[in-house]
Design a protein around this motif. Structure first.
Motif, PDB file in Angstrom:
ATOM      1  N   GLU A  28      32.802 -24.566  24.787  1.00  0.00           N
ATOM      2  CA  GLU A  28      31.648 -25.340  25.209  1.00  0.00           C
ATOM      3  C   GLU A  28      30.969 -24.705  26.429  1.00  0.00           C
ATOM      4  OE1 GLU A  28      32.152 -29.459  26.605  1.00  0.00           O
ATOM      5  OE2 GLU A  28      30.692 -29.958  25.027  1.00  0.00           O
ATOM      6  N   SER A  29      31.760 -24.165  27.343  1.00  0.00           N
ATOM      7  CA  SER A  29      31.157 -23.534  28.529  1.00  0.00           C
ATOM      8  C   SER A  29      30.441 -22.244  28.173  1.00  0.00           C
ATOM      9  CB  SER A  29      32.233 -23.282  29.594  1.00  0.00           C
ATOM     10  OG  SER A  29      33.112 -22.261  29.185  1.00  0.00           O
ATOM     11  N   ASN A  44      36.890 -26.720  25.665  1.00  0.00           N
ATOM     12  CA  ASN A  44      36.090 -26.634  26.887  1.00  0.00           C
ATOM     13  C   ASN A  44      35.637 -25.209  27.159  1.00  0.00           C
ATOM     14  OD1 ASN A  44      36.237 -29.380  27.349  1.00  0.00           O
ATOM     15  ND2 ASN A  44      38.043 -29.224  28.652  1.00  0.00           N
ATOM     16  N   GLU A  45      36.486 -24.227  26.860  1.00  0.00           N
ATOM     17  CA  GLU A  45      36.089 -22.824  27.036  1.00  0.00           C
ATOM     18  C   GLU A  45      34.935 -22.470  26.114  1.00  0.00           C
ATOM     19  OE1 GLU A  45      39.662 -20.546  26.417  1.00  0.00           O
ATOM     20  OE2 GLU A  45      40.513 -21.172  28.339  1.00  0.00           O
TER      21      GLU A  45
END
Length: 119
Positions: A116-117, A113-114
């Motif tokens: 992807e952000s 998620n990191e």
């Protein structure tokens, strides 16, 4: 459109004018410096906007590439024996393995998620 060289030239011209009072000269130069700062801010904003536009264009392809890379590296689901699970294990032992594997999965999800952000 004005650029900072033109502003610098105007400041030099104002500095050279002897008929102006010091107060008038200072006020004009202050206004010219403000205009120069606004030009520099505009240029920076345009650069940032172009960087964002470029990222907006490349992000979908980069995201797809990263997802494909993650999917390739994921591999098949592990078999119980690969996790150290045997038929003779107690419920407590199975819960410990489940907790460990859940923590690993949660950590991997957080990292994903990191990334992807950032994209």
């Amino acid at each position: 459109m004005l650029d900072t060289r033109q502003i610098d030239g105007a400041i030099s011209a104002i500095d050279a004018r002897e008929e102006l009072t010091e107060q008038t000269r200072t006020e004009i130069i202050d206004e010219l410096r403000k205009a120069e700062a606004e030009i520099l801010a505009r240029v920076a904003a345009e650069t940032d906007a172009q960087t964002f536009a470029d990222a907006f264009e490349t992000a979908p392809l980069e995201t797809a590439r990263l997802r494909a890379e993650l999917d390739e590296s994921a591999g098949p689901e592990p078999q119980p024996s690969e996790l150290g699970i045997t038929s003779g294990m107690t419920l407590g032992e199975l819960e410990q393995i489940l907790a460990r594997e859940s923590a690993i999965a949660a950590s991997a999800t957080t990292v994903f998620n990191e990334y992807e952000s950032e994209v």
